[in-house]
Scaffold this active site. Structure first.
Site, PDB file in Angstrom:
ATOM      1  N   ASP A 198       0.876  19.464 -21.057  1.00 12.50           N
ATOM      2  CA  ASP A 198       0.178  18.178 -21.135  1.00 12.50           C
ATOM      3  C   ASP A 198       1.065  17.281 -22.002  1.00 12.50           C
ATOM      4  O   ASP A 198       1.180  17.470 -23.208  1.00 12.50           O
ATOM      5  CB  ASP A 198      -1.207  18.354 -21.771  1.00 12.50           C
ATOM      6  CG  ASP A 198      -1.983  17.037 -21.863  1.00 12.50           C
ATOM      7  OD1 ASP A 198      -1.345  15.973 -22.006  1.00 12.50           O
ATOM      8  OD2 ASP A 198      -3.226  17.079 -21.823  1.00 12.50           O
ATOM      9  N   LYS A 225      -1.271   6.790 -22.915  1.00  9.78           N
ATOM     10  CA  LYS A 225      -0.700   7.169 -24.209  1.00  9.78           C
ATOM     11  C   LYS A 225       0.819   7.055 -24.166  1.00  9.78           C
ATOM     12  O   LYS A 225       1.436   6.369 -24.943  1.00  9.78           O
ATOM     13  CB  LYS A 225      -1.050   8.616 -24.583  1.00  9.78           C
ATOM     14  CG  LYS A 225      -2.404   9.108 -24.135  1.00  9.78           C
ATOM     15  CD  LYS A 225      -3.522   8.766 -25.065  1.00  9.78           C
ATOM     16  CE  LYS A 225      -4.910   9.081 -24.540  1.00  9.78           C
ATOM     17  NZ  LYS A 225      -5.194  10.452 -24.295  1.00  9.78           N
ATOM     18  N   ARG A 262     -14.503  13.228 -33.854  1.00  8.96           N
ATOM     19  CA  ARG A 262     -13.930  14.364 -33.157  1.00  8.96           C
ATOM     20  C   ARG A 262     -14.473  15.600 -33.853  1.00  8.96           C
ATOM     21  O   ARG A 262     -13.843  16.195 -34.707  1.00  8.96           O
ATOM     22  CB  ARG A 262     -12.396  14.351 -33.193  1.00  8.96           C
ATOM     23  CG  ARG A 262     -11.771  13.208 -32.415  1.00  8.96           C
ATOM     24  CD  ARG A 262     -11.554  13.469 -30.931  1.00  8.96           C
ATOM     25  NE  ARG A 262     -12.702  13.281 -30.074  1.00  8.96           N
ATOM     26  CZ  ARG A 262     -12.608  12.998 -28.757  1.00  8.96           C
ATOM     27  NH1 ARG A 262     -11.450  12.831 -28.189  1.00  8.96           N
ATOM     28  NH2 ARG A 262     -13.688  12.904 -28.013  1.00  8.96           N
ATOM     29  N   PHE A 313      -8.399  19.964 -24.772  1.00  9.91           N
ATOM     30  CA  PHE A 313      -8.713  18.547 -24.870  1.00  9.91           C
ATOM     31  C   PHE A 313     -10.014  18.350 -24.098  1.00  9.91           C
ATOM     32  O   PHE A 313     -10.286  19.091 -23.159  1.00  9.91           O
ATOM     33  CB  PHE A 313      -7.570  17.675 -24.309  1.00  9.91           C
ATOM     34  CG  PHE A 313      -7.846  16.217 -24.487  1.00  9.91           C
ATOM     35  CD1 PHE A 313      -7.812  15.648 -25.754  1.00  9.91           C
ATOM     36  CD2 PHE A 313      -8.208  15.408 -23.420  1.00  9.91           C
ATOM     37  CE1 PHE A 313      -8.110  14.309 -25.934  1.00  9.91           C
ATOM     38  CE2 PHE A 313      -8.505  14.060 -23.601  1.00  9.91           C
ATOM     39  CZ  PHE A 313      -8.459  13.513 -24.856  1.00  9.91           C
ATOM     40  N   THR A 314     -10.808  17.363 -24.515  1.00  8.97           N
ATOM     41  CA  THR A 314     -12.174  17.224 -23.950  1.00  8.97           C
ATOM     42  C   THR A 314     -12.176  17.181 -22.419  1.00  8.97           C
ATOM     43  O   THR A 314     -12.865  17.969 -21.769  1.00  8.97           O
ATOM     44  CB  THR A 314     -12.838  15.945 -24.485  1.00  8.97           C
ATOM     45  OG1 THR A 314     -11.933  14.854 -24.301  1.00  8.97           O
ATOM     46  CG2 THR A 314     -13.199  16.076 -25.949  1.00  8.97           C
ATOM     47  N   PHE A 357     -20.308  12.727 -25.832  1.00 11.88           N
ATOM     48  CA  PHE A 357     -19.830  11.826 -26.895  1.00 11.88           C
ATOM     49  C   PHE A 357     -19.543  10.423 -26.381  1.00 11.88           C
ATOM     50  O   PHE A 357     -19.567   9.467 -27.139  1.00 11.88           O
ATOM     51  CB  PHE A 357     -18.572  12.399 -27.577  1.00 11.88           C
ATOM     52  CG  PHE A 357     -17.408  12.594 -26.645  1.00 11.88           C
ATOM     53  CD1 PHE A 357     -17.236  13.785 -25.954  1.00 11.88           C
ATOM     54  CD2 PHE A 357     -16.471  11.580 -26.458  1.00 11.88           C
ATOM     55  CE1 PHE A 357     -16.162  13.962 -25.095  1.00 11.88           C
ATOM     56  CE2 PHE A 357     -15.396  11.749 -25.602  1.00 11.88           C
ATOM     57  CZ  PHE A 357     -15.241  12.948 -24.911  1.00 11.88           C
ATOM     58  N   TYR A 397       0.841  -1.202   0.000  1.00 14.39           N
ATOM     59  CA  TYR A 397       0.000   0.000   0.000  1.00 14.39           C
ATOM     60  C   TYR A 397       0.874   1.249   0.000  1.00 14.39           C
ATOM     61  O   TYR A 397       0.598   2.217  -0.691  1.00 14.39           O
ATOM     62  CB  TYR A 397      -0.906   0.018   1.234  1.00 14.39           C
ATOM     63  CG  TYR A 397      -1.971   1.072   1.123  1.00 14.39           C
ATOM     64  CD1 TYR A 397      -3.202   0.777   0.547  1.00 14.39           C
ATOM     65  CD2 TYR A 397      -1.745   2.380   1.562  1.00 14.39           C
ATOM     66  CE1 TYR A 397      -4.176   1.748   0.415  1.00 14.39           C
ATOM     67  CE2 TYR A 397      -2.710   3.358   1.426  1.00 14.39           C
ATOM     68  CZ  TYR A 397      -3.925   3.039   0.857  1.00 14.39           C
ATOM     69  OH  TYR A 397      -4.890   4.002   0.716  1.00 14.39           O
TER      70      TYR A 397
HETATM   71  C1  LIG Z   1      -5.923  11.151 -23.326  1.00 13.56           C
HETATM   72  C2  LIG Z   1      -5.535  12.498 -22.998  1.00 13.56           C
HETATM   73  C3  LIG Z   1      -5.844  13.039 -21.740  1.00 13.56           C
HETATM   74  C4  LIG Z   1      -6.618  12.278 -20.699  1.00 13.56           C
HETATM   75  O1  LIG Z   1      -5.955  11.132 -20.292  1.00 13.56           O
HETATM   76  P1  LIG Z   1      -6.717   9.803 -19.775  1.00 13.56           P
HETATM   77  O2  LIG Z   1      -5.647   8.913 -19.300  1.00 13.56           O
HETATM   78  O3  LIG Z   1      -7.499   9.265 -20.921  1.00 13.56           O
HETATM   79  O4  LIG Z   1      -7.634  10.254 -18.675  1.00 13.56           O
HETATM   80  C5  LIG Z   1      -5.426  14.329 -21.491  1.00 13.56           C
HETATM   81  N1  LIG Z   1      -4.765  15.045 -22.419  1.00 13.56           N
HETATM   82  C6  LIG Z   1      -4.477  14.572 -23.630  1.00 13.56           C
HETATM   83  C7  LIG Z   1      -3.732  15.395 -24.610  1.00 13.56           C
HETATM   84  C8  LIG Z   1      -4.849  13.277 -23.967  1.00 13.56           C
HETATM   85  O5  LIG Z   1      -4.554  12.808 -25.198  1.00 13.56           O
END
Ligand SMILES: *Cc1c(COP(=O)(O)O)cnc(C)c1O
Length: 480
Positions: A221, A264, A387, A130-131, A453, A78
């Site tokens: 990001d 990613k 998108r 980003f969304t 979406f 933990y």
């Molecule tokens: C996918 C993504 C996120 C969010 O990440 P998750 O792991 O899916 O929550 C944030 N910013 C960018 C640019 C992304 O491509």
């Protein structure tokens, strides 16, 4: 790319396949049923009905042998897990920042960062939203201001860095709102929603100078940072001989706070936040146990944490990082040659088809990118992601805010698909383009108020899916 005898440049796979997963290519009748059941929203499809799953690169990149084997040495605990410290070292080495916080995925990092740094009335200038980022900033009362350059949202362009921030607009935002209302400046690597387009180091340097001058925090990001670094090496003269590792470090040095989605960047799950600023770290730290988990796991399993550490080092390997952009470039160039409207130059993440150019007969209010995603799935079993306006939101009067671009994104997760699968995809897109007048629009029949979406359900405005399937069967003489 590797040159063939006939002069053609081919993205040859620089890895061998050792674990495989069987795919299904189902008859078109079953795909028609599946998309209907899924409310004409490709997020609601089941993988058992899908041939090539190009929805996203999120959590779907292939793991390396070293990543998989690292999972066996995971240290379950933990607190104080050795797996976590291995990941912390990897982050310190690759991103060059000392303080590390874990999060269960990228949006969880966005939640914590927005809770701490965004106050009602604040603005967040960014190259593009980003969304999930936008949703978290808005939920905390902030507003996202997109300050991209003129080329950014042009479909056809030869601009090497469409992800750059427009410096004049940035200065204007700061003088218009005042330094105190700018919560932070956000730069997104390989800008996702405009087609995986990179920013240049020269641009980042200018942004950093302005941020420093005003004492504004610069947030990076880094979810797609490896690919952005690779494009810098390809497209920014000064860095053509630089090592990816050094380009990454230079990008990271300029940011005050970096967050990322490991889904990613490292082909695993999870996410995190890194900084060199102890004040920033201390402000964020207390929210991690509240929302994510204890500081040495943050909602991730230790196995994922091990694989993440290995994946981070592999992100600095040019052979690994260049595979997906090369396949994307191949696909984009082939579609472009065939006269099919596609975002150029090729970016990271996937191949982005311009749905408004593809389906000029479907007005934007009828969601051309969503319709195109459904149509392509019906005729090929390939799943892409809308998108466009479906991924947008409504204004206070309940009217759709029409998206800047209507894109069908076909993601190329790292080292997952082969060249013959890519050729299959291109063949079916070309057939669909020749039969594009058969594709009609969609309407919402069930619409969630936030991030619609993901779970929203739609319906076709006529029986166009059946007509399209009938034409496919007539042309191919079979239903595959
Ligand atoms: C996918 C993504 C996120 C969010 O990440 P998750 O792991 O899916 O929550 C944030 N910013 C960018 C640019 C992304 O491509």
């Amino acid at each position: 790319m590797i040159r063939f005898g006939n002069g053609e440049q081919i993205p040859v796979e620089l890895h061998k396949v050792r674990v495989v997963q069987k795919l299904n290519l189902k008859p078109i009748e079953e795909r028609l049923e599946a998309i209907d059941k899924g409310g004409y929203n490709t997020f609601l499809l089941d993988t058992k009905d899908i041939f090539l799953d190009m929805l996203t690169d999120s959590g779907t990149n292939a793991m390396s042998d070293n990543q998989v084997s690292s999972m066996l040495q995971a240290d379950d605990a933990y607190s104080g897990s050795q797996s976590y410290y291995r990941m912390e070292s990897a982050l310190r080495e690759v991103f060059g920042k000392h303080y590390v916080l874990p999060a269960h995925q990228g949006r969880a990092a966005e939640n914590v960062i927005s809770k701490v740094f965004v106050k009602p009335g604040d603005v967040i200038p960014t190259n593009y939203h980003f969304t999930t980022t936008m949703a978290h900033i808005e939920i905390n009362g902030g507003k996202v201001l997109e300050i991209y350059g003129d080329e950014a949202i042009k479909i056809k362009s030869s601009h090497p860095f469409k992800g750059n921030i427009d410096i004049k607009k940035l200065n204007n935002v700061i003088s218009e709102y005042g330094v105190d209302r700018v919560a932070f400046i956000r730069l997104e690597a390989s800008t996702n929603l405009i087609g995986g387009q990179p920013f240049s180091l020269a641009n980042m340097r200018e942004v950093r100078d302005i941020a420093k001058k005003h004492g504004i925090m610069l947030v990076l990001d880094a979810s797609l940072i490896g690919e952005n670094a690779w494009f810098i090496k390809q497209r920014e003269e000064e860095y053509k001989n630089a090592h990816i590792k050094d380009i990454l470090l230079e990008m990271c040095r300029m940011a005050d706070l970096i967050y990322f989605s490991s889904r990613k960047v490292t082909s695993t799950r999870g996410g995190g936040i890194v900084t060199d600023d102890k004040n920033i770290y201390m402000k964020l730290r207390d929210l991690i146990p509240l929302y994510e988990g204890f500081l040495t796991y943050g909602g991730m399993s230790v196995r994922e944490i091990e694989a993440m550490a290995v994946g981070l080092y592999e992100t600095t390997d040019e052979t690994v990082i260049s595979q997906s952009p090369m396949f994307i470039k191949y696909a984009v160039d082939e579609l472009d040659k065939a006269g099919i409207p596609v975002v150029t130059p090729a970016g990271a993440l996937g191949c982005h088809i311009d749905a408004m150019g593809f389906l000029p007969n479907v007005p934007q209010e009828e969601y051309p990118a969503g319709a195109l995603a459904s149509a392509l799935f019906i005729i090929s079993g390939c799943r892409g992601m809308e998108r466009g306006t479906i991924s947008s939101v409504r204004d206070e009067n309940g009217k759709d805010i029409l998206a800047d671009m209507e894109l069908l994104r076909l993601a190329f997760p790292r080292r997952v698909f082969t060249l013959s699968q890519t050729l299959f995809l291109l063949d079916r897109i070309k057939w669909l383009y020749a039969n594009r007048e058969l594709v009609g629009g969609l309407k919402f029949v069930e619409e969630p108020p936030v991030l619609r979406f993901f779970m929203g359900r739609l319906a076709p405005l006529s029986n166009w899916p059946q007509k399209l399937a009938a034409k496919f069967r007539a042309d191919f003489g079979e239903s595959l």
